[in-house]
Motif scaffolding. Structure first.
Motif, PDB file in Angstrom:
ATOM      1  N   PRO A   1      50.443 -67.897  45.328  1.00 14.73           N
ATOM      2  CA  PRO A   1      51.706 -67.383  45.848  1.00 14.73           C
ATOM      3  C   PRO A   1      51.443 -66.325  46.921  1.00 14.73           C
ATOM      4  O   PRO A   1      50.438 -65.618  46.869  1.00 14.73           O
ATOM      5  N   GLU A   2      52.330 -66.235  47.877  1.00 18.44           N
ATOM      6  CA  GLU A   2      52.236 -65.233  48.933  1.00 18.44           C
ATOM      7  C   GLU A   2      53.380 -64.243  48.748  1.00 18.44           C
ATOM      8  O   GLU A   2      54.503 -64.628  48.473  1.00 18.44           O
ATOM      9  N   SER A   3      53.074 -62.951  48.926  1.00 16.93           N
ATOM     10  CA  SER A   3      54.080 -61.898  48.759  1.00 16.93           C
ATOM     11  C   SER A   3      54.493 -61.348  50.123  1.00 16.93           C
ATOM     12  O   SER A   3      53.657 -61.185  51.010  1.00 16.93           O
ATOM     13  N   PHE A   4      55.779 -61.042  50.234  1.00 16.58           N
ATOM     14  CA  PHE A   4      56.355 -60.544  51.481  1.00 16.58           C
ATOM     15  C   PHE A   4      57.243 -59.344  51.178  1.00 16.58           C
ATOM     16  O   PHE A   4      57.891 -59.285  50.136  1.00 16.58           O
ATOM     17  N   THR A   5      57.303 -58.416  52.130  1.00 17.44           N
ATOM     18  CA  THR A   5      58.190 -57.257  52.037  1.00 17.44           C
ATOM     19  C   THR A   5      59.154 -57.311  53.215  1.00 17.44           C
ATOM     20  O   THR A   5      58.739 -57.549  54.348  1.00 17.44           O
ATOM     21  N   SER A   6      60.416 -57.067  52.930  1.00 24.38           N
ATOM     22  CA  SER A   6      61.444 -57.181  53.967  1.00 24.38           C
ATOM     23  C   SER A   6      61.241 -56.171  55.084  1.00 24.38           C
ATOM     24  O   SER A   6      60.775 -55.056  54.869  1.00 24.38           O
TER      25      SER A   6
ATOM     26  N   ILE B   1      56.491 -66.366  47.314  1.00 27.66           N
ATOM     27  CA  ILE B   1      56.727 -67.804  47.471  1.00 27.66           C
ATOM     28  C   ILE B   1      55.396 -68.545  47.424  1.00 27.66           C
ATOM     29  O   ILE B   1      54.390 -68.086  47.970  1.00 27.66           O
ATOM     30  N   ASP B   2      55.413 -69.644  46.726  1.00 30.65           N
ATOM     31  CA  ASP B   2      54.286 -70.566  46.700  1.00 30.65           C
ATOM     32  C   ASP B   2      54.846 -71.891  47.201  1.00 30.65           C
ATOM     33  O   ASP B   2      55.456 -72.647  46.444  1.00 30.65           O
ATOM     34  N   ARG B   3      54.679 -72.137  48.480  1.00 29.84           N
ATOM     35  CA  ARG B   3      55.291 -73.317  49.095  1.00 29.84           C
ATOM     36  C   ARG B   3      54.661 -74.610  48.589  1.00 29.84           C
ATOM     37  O   ARG B   3      55.336 -75.628  48.501  1.00 29.84           O
ATOM     38  N   ALA B   4      53.371 -74.581  48.222  1.00 29.00           N
ATOM     39  CA  ALA B   4      52.721 -75.784  47.702  1.00 29.00           C
ATOM     40  C   ALA B   4      53.263 -76.132  46.312  1.00 29.00           C
ATOM     41  O   ALA B   4      53.542 -77.293  46.016  1.00 29.00           O
TER      42      ALA B   4
END
Length: 188
Positions: free
Chosen positions: A21-26, A58-61
């Motif tokens: 999973p990849e983490s993002f901050t707004s 999100i983990d798009r895979a």
């Protein structure tokens, strides 16, 4: 040689199956929440909150993810200082007692390769209710200025304000409130 090729192919398949999973901050300058409602049937009033923060994983895979967002309800911006104070009062948001609203996802649903809906719980004015956000736009790509992966999305949902103890003047002032979220987030 065939064994090496087979091992490499198997390793590639395994790495794809276990994508992290990849983490993002707004990005606070490009992330906003807004709301609209009918005002006595005369018009649809549109207002926004100037401060919304979110963390997205999100983990798009694997087609999974999570979203946690916090809205500073004191940052409400109706375009009128007098009306901002009115909306912050006890009859509506009661920001003195409830300075934030939160959304925490329970499931991110995909259609193909992109999120389509996000199920979760909205807490507003001390009341928590299930809400489903409909994702109307989603895009991930390298950010040309930040030089790292960024994802952006727009999502919307409709709630009944009476269910959140904010129903003064309903039904004349519409009970249905459309929530709209615009988020841009950079990979951590």
């Amino acid at each position: 040689m065939k064994k090496i090729v087979a091992l490499l192919i198997a390793a590639g398949v395994s790495m794809t199956a276990f994508a992290a999973p990849e983490s993002f901050t707004s990005d606070e300058n490009h992330t906003f929440s807004s709301f609209s409602y009918s005002h006595f049937g005369y018009s649809t009033q549109q207002s926004r909150f100037n401060s919304t923060k979110a963390k997205v994983t999100i983990d798009r895979a694997a087609k999974t993810g999570s979203v946690e967002a916090t809205i500073d309800t004191k940052s409400v911006d109706t375009g009128s200082k007098l009306f901002d104070q009115h909306i912050q009062g006890e009859d509506f948001l009661d920001t003195a007692k409830y300075p934030t609203a939160t959304f925490k996802s329970t499931k991110v649903n995909f259609k193909g390769d992109v999120p389509s809906t996000i199920d979760g719980n909205l807490t507003l004015k001390g009341v928590t209710k299930p809400v489903t956000l409909t994702v109307t736009h989603f895009q991930c790509m390298d950010h040309p200025m930040a030089k790292k992966l960024a994802c952006g999305a727009n999502a919307t949902a409709t709630i009944k304000r009476t269910e959140f103890n904010a129903g003064k003047y309903a039904p004349h002032v519409g009970d249905d409130v459309t929530l709209t979220f615009a988020i841009e987030a950079l990979k951590d």
